[in-house]
Design a protein around this motif. Sequence first.
Motif, PDB file in Angstrom:
ATOM      1  N   MET A  11      60.894   4.526  32.053  1.00 40.09           N
ATOM      2  CA  MET A  11      60.011   5.671  32.243  1.00 40.09           C
ATOM      3  C   MET A  11      58.865   5.625  31.220  1.00 40.09           C
ATOM      4  O   MET A  11      57.708   5.878  31.557  1.00 40.09           O
ATOM      5  CB  MET A  11      60.796   6.980  32.128  1.00 40.09           C
ATOM      6  N   VAL A  12      59.203   5.277  29.983  1.00 42.32           N
ATOM      7  CA  VAL A  12      58.183   5.155  28.939  1.00 42.32           C
ATOM      8  C   VAL A  12      57.307   3.935  29.218  1.00 42.32           C
ATOM      9  O   VAL A  12      56.073   3.992  29.131  1.00 42.32           O
ATOM     10  CB  VAL A  12      58.836   5.032  27.545  1.00 42.32           C
ATOM     11  N   ASN A  13      57.958   2.809  29.574  1.00 41.53           N
ATOM     12  CA  ASN A  13      57.236   1.573  29.891  1.00 41.53           C
ATOM     13  C   ASN A  13      56.292   1.788  31.080  1.00 41.53           C
ATOM     14  O   ASN A  13      55.149   1.324  31.083  1.00 41.53           O
ATOM     15  CB  ASN A  13      58.236   0.458  30.197  1.00 41.53           C
ATOM     16  N   GLY A  14      56.799   2.512  32.090  1.00 41.04           N
ATOM     17  CA  GLY A  14      55.991   2.790  33.275  1.00 41.04           C
ATOM     18  C   GLY A  14      54.796   3.665  32.952  1.00 41.04           C
ATOM     19  O   GLY A  14      53.719   3.511  33.533  1.00 41.04           O
ATOM     20  N   LEU A  15      54.989   4.592  32.015  1.00 37.12           N
ATOM     21  CA  LEU A  15      53.884   5.457  31.602  1.00 37.12           C
ATOM     22  C   LEU A  15      52.785   4.639  30.926  1.00 37.12           C
ATOM     23  O   LEU A  15      51.594   4.817  31.204  1.00 37.12           O
ATOM     24  CB  LEU A  15      54.411   6.542  30.658  1.00 37.12           C
ATOM     25  N   PHE A  16      53.212   3.708  30.049  1.00 36.15           N
ATOM     26  CA  PHE A  16      52.239   2.831  29.398  1.00 36.15           C
ATOM     27  C   PHE A  16      51.533   1.950  30.428  1.00 36.15           C
ATOM     28  O   PHE A  16      50.324   1.721  30.345  1.00 36.15           O
ATOM     29  CB  PHE A  16      52.923   1.947  28.347  1.00 36.15           C
ATOM     30  N   GLY A  17      52.310   1.444  31.402  1.00 32.07           N
ATOM     31  CA  GLY A  17      51.730   0.602  32.434  1.00 32.07           C
ATOM     32  C   GLY A  17      50.748   1.359  33.311  1.00 32.07           C
ATOM     33  O   GLY A  17      49.750   0.809  33.772  1.00 32.07           O
ATOM     34  N   THR A  18      51.036   2.643  33.551  1.00 35.09           N
ATOM     35  CA  THR A  18      50.143   3.476  34.352  1.00 35.09           C
ATOM     36  C   THR A  18      48.840   3.761  33.620  1.00 35.09           C
ATOM     37  O   THR A  18      47.750   3.696  34.194  1.00 35.09           O
ATOM     38  CB  THR A  18      50.831   4.811  34.707  1.00 35.09           C
TER      39      THR A  18
ATOM     40  N   ARG B 260      48.785  -0.379  38.382  1.00 36.73           N
ATOM     41  CA  ARG B 260      48.997   0.936  37.762  1.00 36.73           C
ATOM     42  C   ARG B 260      49.797   1.845  38.684  1.00 36.73           C
ATOM     43  O   ARG B 260      50.679   2.568  38.241  1.00 36.73           O
ATOM     44  CB  ARG B 260      47.646   1.583  37.423  1.00 36.73           C
ATOM     45  N   PHE B 261      49.464   1.813  39.980  1.00 32.92           N
ATOM     46  CA  PHE B 261      50.200   2.647  40.933  1.00 32.92           C
ATOM     47  C   PHE B 261      51.657   2.211  41.017  1.00 32.92           C
ATOM     48  O   PHE B 261      52.567   3.038  41.104  1.00 32.92           O
ATOM     49  CB  PHE B 261      49.553   2.569  42.320  1.00 32.92           C
ATOM     50  N   ALA B 262      51.891   0.895  41.006  1.00 35.23           N
ATOM     51  CA  ALA B 262      53.258   0.370  41.049  1.00 35.23           C
ATOM     52  C   ALA B 262      54.040   0.830  39.815  1.00 35.23           C
ATOM     53  O   ALA B 262      55.211   1.207  39.916  1.00 35.23           O
ATOM     54  CB  ALA B 262      53.245  -1.153  41.130  1.00 35.23           C
ATOM     55  N   MET B 263      53.401   0.794  38.659  1.00 39.06           N
ATOM     56  CA  MET B 263      54.073   1.237  37.436  1.00 39.06           C
ATOM     57  C   MET B 263      54.355   2.734  37.490  1.00 39.06           C
ATOM     58  O   MET B 263      55.397   3.202  37.023  1.00 39.06           O
ATOM     59  CB  MET B 263      53.214   0.902  36.214  1.00 39.06           C
ATOM     60  N   PHE B 264      53.427   3.495  38.086  1.00 44.88           N
ATOM     61  CA  PHE B 264      53.651   4.938  38.229  1.00 44.88           C
ATOM     62  C   PHE B 264      54.842   5.220  39.142  1.00 44.88           C
ATOM     63  O   PHE B 264      55.672   6.081  38.853  1.00 44.88           O
ATOM     64  CB  PHE B 264      52.396   5.613  38.785  1.00 44.88           C
ATOM     65  N   SER B 265      54.919   4.474  40.259  1.00 44.66           N
ATOM     66  CA  SER B 265      56.046   4.667  41.179  1.00 44.66           C
ATOM     67  C   SER B 265      57.371   4.296  40.514  1.00 44.66           C
ATOM     68  O   SER B 265      58.417   4.868  40.825  1.00 44.66           O
ATOM     69  CB  SER B 265      55.842   3.846  42.453  1.00 44.66           C
ATOM     70  N   SER B 266      57.317   3.343  39.570  1.00 48.00           N
ATOM     71  CA  SER B 266      58.551   2.941  38.883  1.00 48.00           C
ATOM     72  C   SER B 266      59.100   4.082  38.029  1.00 48.00           C
ATOM     73  O   SER B 266      60.309   4.161  37.789  1.00 48.00           O
ATOM     74  CB  SER B 266      58.305   1.702  38.019  1.00 48.00           C
ATOM     75  N   ILE B 267      58.221   4.971  37.575  1.00 50.43           N
ATOM     76  CA  ILE B 267      58.666   6.125  36.785  1.00 50.43           C
ATOM     77  C   ILE B 267      59.550   7.019  37.646  1.00 50.43           C
ATOM     78  O   ILE B 267      60.578   7.535  37.196  1.00 50.43           O
ATOM     79  CB  ILE B 267      57.460   6.920  36.246  1.00 50.43           C
ATOM     80  N   ILE B 268      59.147   7.199  38.911  1.00 48.28           N
ATOM     81  CA  ILE B 268      59.921   8.035  39.835  1.00 48.28           C
ATOM     82  C   ILE B 268      61.293   7.423  40.091  1.00 48.28           C
ATOM     83  O   ILE B 268      62.321   8.104  40.053  1.00 48.28           O
ATOM     84  CB  ILE B 268      59.165   8.213  41.161  1.00 48.28           C
ATOM     85  N   PHE B 269      61.307   6.106  40.339  1.00 44.71           N
ATOM     86  CA  PHE B 269      62.582   5.432  40.588  1.00 44.71           C
ATOM     87  C   PHE B 269      63.445   5.413  39.327  1.00 44.71           C
ATOM     88  O   PHE B 269      64.675   5.504  39.405  1.00 44.71           O
ATOM     89  CB  PHE B 269      62.341   4.004  41.087  1.00 44.71           C
TER      90      PHE B 269
ATOM     91  N   THR C 207      54.141  -4.957  30.528  1.00 45.35           N
ATOM     92  CA  THR C 207      54.966  -3.872  31.058  1.00 45.35           C
ATOM     93  C   THR C 207      55.734  -4.330  32.294  1.00 45.35           C
ATOM     94  O   THR C 207      56.875  -3.927  32.517  1.00 45.35           O
ATOM     95  CB  THR C 207      54.084  -2.657  31.402  1.00 45.35           C
ATOM     96  N   GLY C 208      55.104  -5.207  33.114  1.00 47.13           N
ATOM     97  CA  GLY C 208      55.798  -5.742  34.285  1.00 47.13           C
ATOM     98  C   GLY C 208      56.957  -6.634  33.901  1.00 47.13           C
ATOM     99  O   GLY C 208      58.017  -6.605  34.516  1.00 47.13           O
ATOM    100  N   GLY C 209      56.744  -7.449  32.851  1.00 44.90           N
ATOM    101  CA  GLY C 209      57.814  -8.334  32.382  1.00 44.90           C
ATOM    102  C   GLY C 209      58.967  -7.550  31.799  1.00 44.90           C
ATOM    103  O   GLY C 209      60.139  -7.890  31.998  1.00 44.90           O
ATOM    104  N   CYS C 210      58.632  -6.486  31.093  1.00 43.08           N
ATOM    105  CA  CYS C 210      59.668  -5.614  30.520  1.00 43.08           C
ATOM    106  C   CYS C 210      60.486  -4.973  31.631  1.00 43.08           C
ATOM    107  O   CYS C 210      61.715  -4.909  31.561  1.00 43.08           O
ATOM    108  CB  CYS C 210      59.006  -4.553  29.649  1.00 43.08           C
ATOM    109  N   ALA C 211      59.796  -4.491  32.679  1.00 44.25           N
ATOM    110  CA  ALA C 211      60.481  -3.861  33.811  1.00 44.25           C
ATOM    111  C   ALA C 211      61.413  -4.851  34.499  1.00 44.25           C
ATOM    112  O   ALA C 211      62.528  -4.505  34.889  1.00 44.25           O
ATOM    113  CB  ALA C 211      59.452  -3.316  34.799  1.00 44.25           C
ATOM    114  N   LYS C 212      60.961  -6.101  34.648  1.00 44.81           N
ATOM    115  CA  LYS C 212      61.788  -7.127  35.282  1.00 44.81           C
ATOM    116  C   LYS C 212      63.050  -7.384  34.470  1.00 44.81           C
ATOM    117  O   LYS C 212      64.139  -7.546  35.025  1.00 44.81           O
ATOM    118  CB  LYS C 212      60.986  -8.417  35.438  1.00 44.81           C
ATOM    119  N   CYS C 213      62.916  -7.400  33.163  1.00 41.58           N
ATOM    120  CA  CYS C 213      64.063  -7.596  32.274  1.00 41.58           C
ATOM    121  C   CYS C 213      65.057  -6.450  32.425  1.00 41.58           C
ATOM    122  O   CYS C 213      66.265  -6.662  32.510  1.00 41.58           O
ATOM    123  CB  CYS C 213      63.577  -7.707  30.834  1.00 41.58           C
ATOM    124  N   LEU C 214      64.539  -5.220  32.484  1.00 32.97           N
ATOM    125  CA  LEU C 214      65.400  -4.046  32.642  1.00 32.97           C
ATOM    126  C   LEU C 214      66.108  -4.070  33.987  1.00 32.97           C
ATOM    127  O   LEU C 214      67.303  -3.763  34.083  1.00 32.97           O
ATOM    128  CB  LEU C 214      64.568  -2.764  32.504  1.00 32.97           C
TER     129      LEU C 214
END
Length: 201
Positions: free
Chosen positions: A177-184, A86-95, A3-10
């Motif tokens: 947002m979906v990726n962040g939810l899975f990461g959370t 997990r917290f970092a992925m949750f915060s990414s949903i907000i951003f 999920t982190g790698g996916c976020a970096k790509c996005l």
Amino acid sequence: MCTGGCAKCLGGTLIPLAVLGTLANILLFFPGGKVAEDSAHITDEVWYFGGILGSGVLMIFPALVFLGLQNNDCCGCCGNRSCGKRFAMFSSIIFAAVGVLGAGYCLILSAVALNKGPKCNTGEKWTYPFQDGNYLADHALWNLCKSPDNIVPWHLTLFSLLLVMSGIQGLLCGIQMVNGLFGTLCGDCKCCGCCGGDGTV
């Protein structure tokens, strides 16, 4: 993909789109590629900064957050090495939600501007000679604009680019947002580069 790698790509994809959106908005301040004689001659929607604010500034923050997720250090959080991630992925949903709002703002402004058409000189006054997007299908109507030169294709091209780019940005933020939810819920596939459960590399 993690999920982190996916976020970096996005995040890496959002950065050039944000820059292009900002440039497109700036170019719209130069009708037909020329300096406007009067600021009142510039199409109203340009002043709402859809590309600069919505597709640009509001998109930089989510992009930077997404880029940093994969390198987030999460070891030793409350005795659980994955909770920081997990917290970092949750915060990414907000951003990501902020990014969706910014992209939506630019998308709506671009759609309105394309439907309304450019502000131009008809030979009698500066006005909006087109209604309900009728100029999009009938190029003969473009002759209603006497100046600035090439204002219709200029307006059409740049606002179309903003429309497409903001649509892509909104989609990418929605994916995060979906990726962040899975990461959370599930955590990243790795934490701090750790391979073993004891946190050793």
